[in-house]
Design an enzyme around this catalytic site. Structure first.
Site, PDB file in Angstrom:
ATOM      1  N   TYR A 228      -1.147  -0.098  11.480  1.00  0.00           N
ATOM      2  CA  TYR A 228      -1.344  -0.503  10.081  1.00  0.00           C
ATOM      3  C   TYR A 228      -0.127  -0.110   9.248  1.00  0.00           C
ATOM      4  O   TYR A 228       0.363  -0.907   8.434  1.00  0.00           O
ATOM      5  CB  TYR A 228      -2.607   0.151   9.525  1.00  0.00           C
ATOM      6  CG  TYR A 228      -2.834  -0.156   8.057  1.00  0.00           C
ATOM      7  CD1 TYR A 228      -3.154  -1.445   7.647  1.00  0.00           C
ATOM      8  CD2 TYR A 228      -2.729   0.839   7.090  1.00  0.00           C
ATOM      9  CE1 TYR A 228      -3.360  -1.740   6.301  1.00  0.00           C
ATOM     10  CE2 TYR A 228      -2.935   0.551   5.749  1.00  0.00           C
ATOM     11  CZ  TYR A 228      -3.253  -0.734   5.360  1.00  0.00           C
ATOM     12  OH  TYR A 228      -3.444  -1.011   4.034  1.00  0.00           O
TER      13      TYR A 228
ATOM     14  N   SER B  38       0.861  -1.177   0.000  1.00  0.00           N
ATOM     15  CA  SER B  38       0.000   0.000   0.000  1.00  0.00           C
ATOM     16  C   SER B  38       0.899   1.230   0.000  1.00  0.00           C
ATOM     17  O   SER B  38       2.074   1.149   0.376  1.00  0.00           O
ATOM     18  CB  SER B  38      -0.883   0.008   1.258  1.00  0.00           C
ATOM     19  OG  SER B  38      -1.536   1.255   1.414  1.00  0.00           O
TER      20      SER B  38
END
Length: 297
Positions: free
Chosen positions: A166, A153
């Site tokens: 995260y 990501s």
């Protein structure tokens, strides 16, 4: 030209070998819904043999219509990962592509997120991914070919407000993939990273719900609630990218003769990474804090 019988057999065998090489045996995790589910269908339609893995195998039963084989796998459970990989190797004798798609986002202030939840975030997003790489690599090295595609990501390149754990997991995916790519090059194994930006899935809503819950009745309640609202607004917006952009990038990475090392795709992906690189650190920090002080979406 007339070929002798043996020449014809050799030519036919060579062509058959090329065809088999183009039709890959693929293990795809996180395939019970969303991007993973759609990617499994797309790859099967292209002629690949897809083994779709997830915890909730019943959700993948409709995939059988396309010749996809659902297998139960929990990437936090050693036995289920071993069994899943062995099932594939027993049936096919090889594995050409591993797509590590399983993952989720847990948002909240570092102080507030319970350590059990932080550990589970890392267990799913990085340790499960790493263990599956370890399990498929002996077979790939033996066949001197293979491809590992890790879904990272832009969160592995920049940090936004309250995304601490995260981001830790996605930065780790980037580092692990880079290390693995260097190690695997002598064995003919490609390692590819997919770096999506904001994609229209339930990911943002789930992350926002976690943030609102962990911030409630704490010193972070006000800014946490505002940031959660902004996350929901972004992921409910029509401006962010459709999941198809990720599916298409994964398919390109699977089918390319020489894939790129990174596919950065989707809404704001390039802008975020470039801005994080360009701006002084304190400027970036200030912009991120502002997201918790007023409504942006």
């Amino acid at each position: 030209r007339i070929f002798a019988g043996n020449d014809f057999v050799l030519t036919f065998t060579h062509q058959h070998s090329i065809m088999n090489r183009n039709n890959k045996v693929i293990l795809l995790t996180g395939a019970s819904s969303g991007i993973g589910y759609d990617t499994a269908v797309a790859l099967a339609k292209q002629g690949h043999k897809v083994y779709a893995a997830a915890r909730r195998v019943e959700r993948m039963e409709p995939l059988r219509e396309w010749g996809i084989v659902p297998i139960q796998m929990d990437v936090t459970d050693e036995a289920s990962m071993r069994q899943g990989v062995q099932t594939l190797l027993d049936r096919e004798g090889r594995i050409d592509v591993l797509i590590n798609n399983a993952g989720y986002g847990y948002f909240g202030a570092v102080e507030n997120v319970p350590m059990d939840d932080a550990r589970n975030q890392l267990e799913v997003n990085i340790f499960g991914l790493a263990r599956l790489c370890q399990l498929v690599l002996p077979a790939m090295r033996k066949q001197h070919s293979g491809r590992i595609i890790n879904i990272a990501s832009v969160a592995g390149k920049s940090v936004i407000y309250y995304g601490g754990w995260y981001h830790v997991s996605k930065y780790a995916v980037e580092a692990l993939s880079d290390a693995l790519r260097i190690e695997m090059q002598p064995f003919g194994i490609d390692v590819v990273i997919i770096e999506p930006g904001a994609i229209k899935t339930n990911w943002g809503i789930i992350a926002a719900d976690h943030l609102a819950e962990t911030s409630k009745d704490t010193a972070y309640a006000e800014t946490g609630a505002m940031m959660a609202q902004n996350l929901r607004g972004m992921y409910e917006s029509s401006s962010i990218s459709e999941p198809s952009v990720v599916r298409k990038a994964i398919c390109r990475a699977v089918n390319a003769c020489r894939p790129r090392t990174r596919y950065r795709i989707g809404y704001l992906s390039t802008t975020i990474v470039f801005s994080h690189w360009l701006l002084p650190t304190r400027w970036w920090d200030h912009i991120m804090r502002m997201m918790g002080k007023r409504k942006w979406m």
